[in-house]
Design a protein around this motif. Structure first.
Motif, PDB file in Angstrom:
ATOM      1  N   HIS A 227       0.843  -1.197   0.000  1.00  0.00           N
ATOM      2  CA  HIS A 227       0.000   0.000   0.000  1.00  0.00           C
ATOM      3  C   HIS A 227       0.870   1.235   0.000  1.00  0.00           C
ATOM      4  O   HIS A 227       1.999   1.205   0.484  1.00  0.00           O
ATOM      5  N   GLU A 228       0.303   2.304  -0.530  1.00  0.00           N
ATOM      6  CA  GLU A 228       0.970   3.588  -0.471  1.00  0.00           C
ATOM      7  C   GLU A 228       0.072   4.549   0.285  1.00  0.00           C
ATOM      8  O   GLU A 228      -1.152   4.472   0.178  1.00  0.00           O
ATOM      9  N   TYR A 229       0.703   5.455   1.011  1.00  0.00           N
ATOM     10  CA  TYR A 229      -0.031   6.537   1.656  1.00  0.00           C
ATOM     11  C   TYR A 229       0.195   7.792   0.847  1.00  0.00           C
ATOM     12  O   TYR A 229       1.321   8.256   0.712  1.00  0.00           O
ATOM     13  N   MET A 230      -0.886   8.295   0.280  1.00  0.00           N
ATOM     14  CA  MET A 230      -0.785   9.399  -0.659  1.00  0.00           C
ATOM     15  C   MET A 230      -1.427  10.641  -0.059  1.00  0.00           C
ATOM     16  O   MET A 230      -2.550  10.595   0.436  1.00  0.00           O
ATOM     17  N   ALA A 231      -0.718  11.773  -0.140  1.00  0.00           N
ATOM     18  CA  ALA A 231      -1.271  13.053   0.295  1.00  0.00           C
ATOM     19  C   ALA A 231      -1.540  13.888  -0.948  1.00  0.00           C
ATOM     20  O   ALA A 231      -0.601  14.274  -1.644  1.00  0.00           O
ATOM     21  N   PRO A 232      -2.803  14.138  -1.255  1.00  0.00           N
ATOM     22  CA  PRO A 232      -3.094  14.917  -2.456  1.00  0.00           C
ATOM     23  C   PRO A 232      -2.558  16.342  -2.324  1.00  0.00           C
ATOM     24  O   PRO A 232      -2.729  16.983  -1.291  1.00  0.00           O
ATOM     25  N   CYS A 233      -1.889  16.797  -3.355  1.00  0.00           N
ATOM     26  CA  CYS A 233      -1.414  18.179  -3.392  1.00  0.00           C
ATOM     27  C   CYS A 233      -0.996  18.503  -4.820  1.00  0.00           C
ATOM     28  O   CYS A 233      -0.685  17.612  -5.601  1.00  0.00           O
ATOM     29  N   PRO A 234      -1.021  19.804  -5.148  1.00  0.00           N
ATOM     30  CA  PRO A 234      -0.775  20.196  -6.542  1.00  0.00           C
ATOM     31  C   PRO A 234       0.578  19.744  -7.080  1.00  0.00           C
ATOM     32  O   PRO A 234       0.693  19.415  -8.250  1.00  0.00           O
ATOM     33  N   ALA A 235       1.594  19.708  -6.227  1.00  0.00           N
ATOM     34  CA  ALA A 235       2.929  19.366  -6.720  1.00  0.00           C
ATOM     35  C   ALA A 235       3.170  17.864  -6.732  1.00  0.00           C
ATOM     36  O   ALA A 235       4.283  17.429  -7.001  1.00  0.00           O
ATOM     37  N   GLY A 236       2.148  17.079  -6.434  1.00  0.00           N
ATOM     38  CA  GLY A 236       2.335  15.634  -6.351  1.00  0.00           C
ATOM     39  C   GLY A 236       2.831  15.038  -7.653  1.00  0.00           C
ATOM     40  O   GLY A 236       2.454  15.480  -8.732  1.00  0.00           O
ATOM     41  N   GLU A 237       3.653  14.022  -7.536  1.00  0.00           N
ATOM     42  CA  GLU A 237       4.229  13.392  -8.723  1.00  0.00           C
ATOM     43  C   GLU A 237       3.454  12.157  -9.122  1.00  0.00           C
ATOM     44  O   GLU A 237       3.672  11.611 -10.189  1.00  0.00           O
ATOM     45  N   ASP A 238       2.612  11.689  -8.205  1.00  0.00           N
ATOM     46  CA  ASP A 238       1.835  10.493  -8.492  1.00  0.00           C
ATOM     47  C   ASP A 238       0.389  10.896  -8.710  1.00  0.00           C
ATOM     48  O   ASP A 238       0.012  12.042  -8.494  1.00  0.00           O
ATOM     49  N   GLN A 239      -0.408   9.923  -9.113  1.00  0.00           N
ATOM     50  CA  GLN A 239      -1.831  10.188  -9.288  1.00  0.00           C
ATOM     51  C   GLN A 239      -2.622   9.119  -8.574  1.00  0.00           C
ATOM     52  O   GLN A 239      -2.274   7.942  -8.637  1.00  0.00           O
ATOM     53  N   VAL A 240      -3.682   9.569  -7.899  1.00  0.00           N
ATOM     54  CA  VAL A 240      -4.571   8.604  -7.272  1.00  0.00           C
ATOM     55  C   VAL A 240      -5.914   8.661  -7.981  1.00  0.00           C
ATOM     56  O   VAL A 240      -6.376   9.721  -8.391  1.00  0.00           O
ATOM     57  N   ALA A 241      -6.497   7.494  -8.128  1.00  0.00           N
ATOM     58  CA  ALA A 241      -7.823   7.382  -8.742  1.00  0.00           C
ATOM     59  C   ALA A 241      -8.832   7.237  -7.615  1.00  0.00           C
ATOM     60  O   ALA A 241      -8.674   6.373  -6.750  1.00  0.00           O
ATOM     61  N   LEU A 242      -9.861   8.087  -7.614  1.00  0.00           N
ATOM     62  CA  LEU A 242     -10.783   8.142  -6.498  1.00  0.00           C
ATOM     63  C   LEU A 242     -12.225   8.039  -6.946  1.00  0.00           C
ATOM     64  O   LEU A 242     -12.615   8.599  -7.961  1.00  0.00           O
ATOM     65  N   ALA A 243     -13.007   7.281  -6.160  1.00  0.00           N
ATOM     66  CA  ALA A 243     -14.455   7.259  -6.315  1.00  0.00           C
ATOM     67  C   ALA A 243     -14.996   6.994  -4.918  1.00  0.00           C
ATOM     68  O   ALA A 243     -14.207   6.752  -4.002  1.00  0.00           O
ATOM     69  N   ASP A 244     -16.311   7.037  -4.744  1.00  0.00           N
ATOM     70  CA  ASP A 244     -16.849   6.785  -3.408  1.00  0.00           C
ATOM     71  C   ASP A 244     -16.403   5.419  -2.914  1.00  0.00           C
ATOM     72  O   ASP A 244     -16.627   4.410  -3.579  1.00  0.00           O
ATOM     73  N   GLY A 245     -15.737   5.385  -1.768  1.00  0.00           N
ATOM     74  CA  GLY A 245     -15.294   4.128  -1.195  1.00  0.00           C
ATOM     75  C   GLY A 245     -14.178   3.469  -1.975  1.00  0.00           C
ATOM     76  O   GLY A 245     -13.914   2.287  -1.816  1.00  0.00           O
ATOM     77  N   TYR A 246     -13.518   4.219  -2.825  1.00  0.00           N
ATOM     78  CA  TYR A 246     -12.464   3.639  -3.640  1.00  0.00           C
ATOM     79  C   TYR A 246     -11.293   4.609  -3.770  1.00  0.00           C
ATOM     80  O   TYR A 246     -11.479   5.798  -4.031  1.00  0.00           O
ATOM     81  N   ALA A 247     -10.092   4.116  -3.541  1.00  0.00           N
ATOM     82  CA  ALA A 247      -8.888   4.920  -3.734  1.00  0.00           C
ATOM     83  C   ALA A 247      -7.772   3.984  -4.146  1.00  0.00           C
ATOM     84  O   ALA A 247      -7.502   2.992  -3.487  1.00  0.00           O
ATOM     85  N   ALA A 248      -7.140   4.276  -5.273  1.00  0.00           N
ATOM     86  CA  ALA A 248      -6.073   3.396  -5.743  1.00  0.00           C
ATOM     87  C   ALA A 248      -5.032   4.199  -6.494  1.00  0.00           C
ATOM     88  O   ALA A 248      -5.323   5.269  -7.047  1.00  0.00           O
ATOM     89  N   ASN A 249      -3.851   3.684  -6.469  1.00  0.00           N
ATOM     90  CA  ASN A 249      -2.803   4.170  -7.348  1.00  0.00           C
ATOM     91  C   ASN A 249      -3.356   4.097  -8.772  1.00  0.00           C
ATOM     92  O   ASN A 249      -3.999   3.120  -9.140  1.00  0.00           O
ATOM     93  N   VAL A 250      -3.094   5.114  -9.576  1.00  0.00           N
ATOM     94  CA  VAL A 250      -3.755   5.184 -10.867  1.00  0.00           C
ATOM     95  C   VAL A 250      -3.369   4.006 -11.776  1.00  0.00           C
ATOM     96  O   VAL A 250      -4.194   3.491 -12.527  1.00  0.00           O
ATOM     97  N   GLU A 251      -2.127   3.528 -11.651  1.00  0.00           N
ATOM     98  CA  GLU A 251      -1.706   2.379 -12.471  1.00  0.00           C
ATOM     99  C   GLU A 251      -2.514   1.129 -12.106  1.00  0.00           C
ATOM    100  O   GLU A 251      -2.896   0.354 -12.963  1.00  0.00           O
ATOM    101  N   VAL A 252      -2.723   0.968 -10.808  1.00  0.00           N
ATOM    102  CA  VAL A 252      -3.509  -0.175 -10.340  1.00  0.00           C
ATOM    103  C   VAL A 252      -4.955  -0.039 -10.815  1.00  0.00           C
ATOM    104  O   VAL A 252      -5.555  -0.991 -11.323  1.00  0.00           O
ATOM    105  N   ALA A 253      -5.502   1.159 -10.673  1.00  0.00           N
ATOM    106  CA  ALA A 253      -6.908   1.376 -11.029  1.00  0.00           C
ATOM    107  C   ALA A 253      -7.160   1.051 -12.499  1.00  0.00           C
ATOM    108  O   ALA A 253      -8.163   0.426 -12.854  1.00  0.00           O
ATOM    109  N   LEU A 254      -6.221   1.474 -13.355  1.00  0.00           N
ATOM    110  CA  LEU A 254      -6.475   1.300 -14.794  1.00  0.00           C
ATOM    111  C   LEU A 254      -6.349  -0.153 -15.224  1.00  0.00           C
ATOM    112  O   LEU A 254      -6.731  -0.518 -16.335  1.00  0.00           O
TER     113      LEU A 254
END
Length: 448
Positions: A227-254
């Motif tokens: 698991h990764e702990y991600m803090a959303p912020c404008p300068a972030g280098e990663d992307q998280v994919a979010l929906a209600d009750g769902y949060a994943a690393n964008v690579e995993v989500a796709l």
RNA sequence: CGGGGCGUGGCGCAGCCUGGUAGCGCACCUGCUUUGGGAGCAGGGGGUCGCCGGUUCGAAUCCGGCCGCCCCGACCA
């Protein structure tokens, strides 16, 4: 009158015992009106402007006194939560022999700094400490009775990053808390892993950051889960994919079969999938026997049979927590710390010339707060009010107390909450110190 | 590692095209005034113009090489 020693940022008082000298007239806090010309990220600009950090080279940063205080706040929170789950703190070297790295096959990694000493011995600068900790465990652990173990340290990591960027967000040298768990079997690893999930959740909650725990790609580690702990912020280098009750690393989500492309964007079971930039502040891995086998970390079970130790590794970066907090809570006036990370609880601004009655009142207030153990930064410089207020808002301490001629007339200390820059009810000046401290404590409780 | 940009006092910049020995704002030092939102007046200090070499009577400026830093992308156990 002295308070109990406490680091409890959620329920406790706004302070700990603190004898550090904190008169701004004598403190190294080099604030700047302008950001560095080449800075892009909010945290990069503000941390330099607020006098928290200074650069020495690409990806090489020094922490100045106020910045280091913030960093150590994050460290203290992490340490407390690691100790709660039974972690044992230790310290391993950064400079290491190359041999264990050869055994694990990681000597070939491009990002690993390699060097040779005067005798020609091959050395590396560690980028993490799996090799070191496993080397020791291989030597020291013999029996199933020696397990499980949770070992951790806060130590510098060195990485020959192809591209350092954004101030302290991605550097070539940084401090990481890395812990390592050692178990008899997979079931034990799952337990130790779950303990870390709990500790990391609490750490993140206590920092006050907005964050997501997301499943991450186990990738080339070939691990059993991560698991990764991600803090959303404008300068972030990663992307998280979010929906209600769902949060994943964008690579995993796709890769998720439930995720569908819909026009420009994506959906998850009919819901829109939001994609947000985020910074990875922590990650946890189930390693299995990836390191214990090549390094010979094994134990004998009840029947005298030998087994490889099951390992997990768990990293978290205090500097990234700090930078993410700057990014998430800054406004146009500067930084606005969550109280758990603030370099000081109170920024006390004294107006008027040195030697005036209002200065005497401010001096007295400073002494009262210090004696009570409140962490207070005292702006006793001979400057105009504008500069002092601007610096206070730039630095971002949660509470600002102002004492000036006006306070003497009204008999009140003015109070401003940094978050939102809103005035709080004034506090009586010069009365019972206990009442004053109670009022400050109460205000503190109301802060984010 | 590919692409782009930039190196001139502590910070931010101008000067470079069209060579003549460096300037502005902020910061800093001294004095006086000022003190509730980045003050005013007067005086003052500080720069081998990233480095090396070349052209030239003369280089911050032109030419070559190197180094450093930033941004985008790739990368990120």
């Amino acid at each position: 009158m002295a308070r109990a020693y406490t680091l409890d940022d959620r329920a406790g008082a706004p302070h700990r015992c603190d004898r550090a000298m904190t008169r701004l007239s004598e403190y190294l806090l080099p604030t700047e009106k302008q950001p560095p010309a080449d800075a892009e990220a909010i945290s990069h600009k503000l941390m330099v402007r607020a006098g928290l950090i200074r650069q020495m080279g690409a990806g090489m940063w020094s922490w100045l006194p106020a910045g280091w205080r913030v960093h150590q706040r994050a460290v203290a929170i992490i340490r407390e939560e690691m100790d709660v789950i039974g972690g044992q703190e230790m310290l391993m070297p950064v400079l290491q022999p190359a041999e264990p790295w050869r055994k694990t096959g990681r000597l070939e990694i491009d990002e690993l700094f390699k060097l040779t000493d005067r005798k020609g011995s091959e050395l590396v600068l560690a980028m993490t400490h799996e090799e070191a900790v496993t080397f020791h465990v291989a030597q020291l652990v013999r029996s199933y009775r020696d397990l499980p173990l949770i070992l951790y340290h806060f130590q510098v990591k060195e990485r020959d990053e192809p591209r350092p960027r954004a101030g302290v967000l991605r550097t070539r040298e940084f401090i990481m808390k890395d812990s390592y768990t050692f178990d008899r079997d997979q079931a034990g690893l799952e337990e130790r892993y779950e303990l870390h999930v709990g500790a990391y959740d609490r750490i993140m909650q206590r920092t006050g950051l907005r964050f997501y725990r997301v499943e991450s790609d186990v990738g080339m580690m070939g691990g059993l889960g991560a698991h990764e702990y991600m803090a959303p912020c404008p300068a972030g280098e990663d992307q998280v994919a979010l929906a209600d009750g769902y949060a994943a690393n964008v690579e995993v989500a796709l890769k998720d079969p439930d995720v569908q492309q819909a026009g420009e964007g994506y959906t998850l079971r009919g819901q829109e999938l939001r994609i947000e930039p985020a910074i990875e502040v922590g990650n946890i891995f189930k390693l299995g026997t990836r390191y214990s086998e090549p390094l010979g970390a094994s134990y004998l079970d009840e029947n005298g049979a030998e087994h490889a130790v099951w390992m997990g590794s768990y990293g978290i970066g205090p500097a990234r927590i700090v930078a993410a907090a700057v990014e998430q809570f800054a406004d146009e006036h500067g930084i606005s710390w969550p109280r758990s990370l603030a370099p000081f609880a109170v920024h006390l601004v004294a107006l008027g010339k040195p030697g005036t009655p209002e200065r005497a009142a401010a001096d007295e207030l400073y002494a009262t707060l210090r004696e009570a153990g409140v962490e207070v930064l005292y702006d006793d410089r001979d400057l105009g009010p504008g500069e002092k207020f601007a610096d206070a808002e730039l630095l971002g301490c949660p509470l600002r107390l102002t004492v000036g001629r006006r306070s003497l007339q009204s008999g009140e200390i003015e109070v401003q909450r940094r978050r939102g820059r809103e005035d709080a009810p004034a506090i009586a000046l010069g009365g019972d110190p206990n009442a004053l401290l109670a009022a400050v404590d109460e205000l503190w409780q109301s802060l984010p």
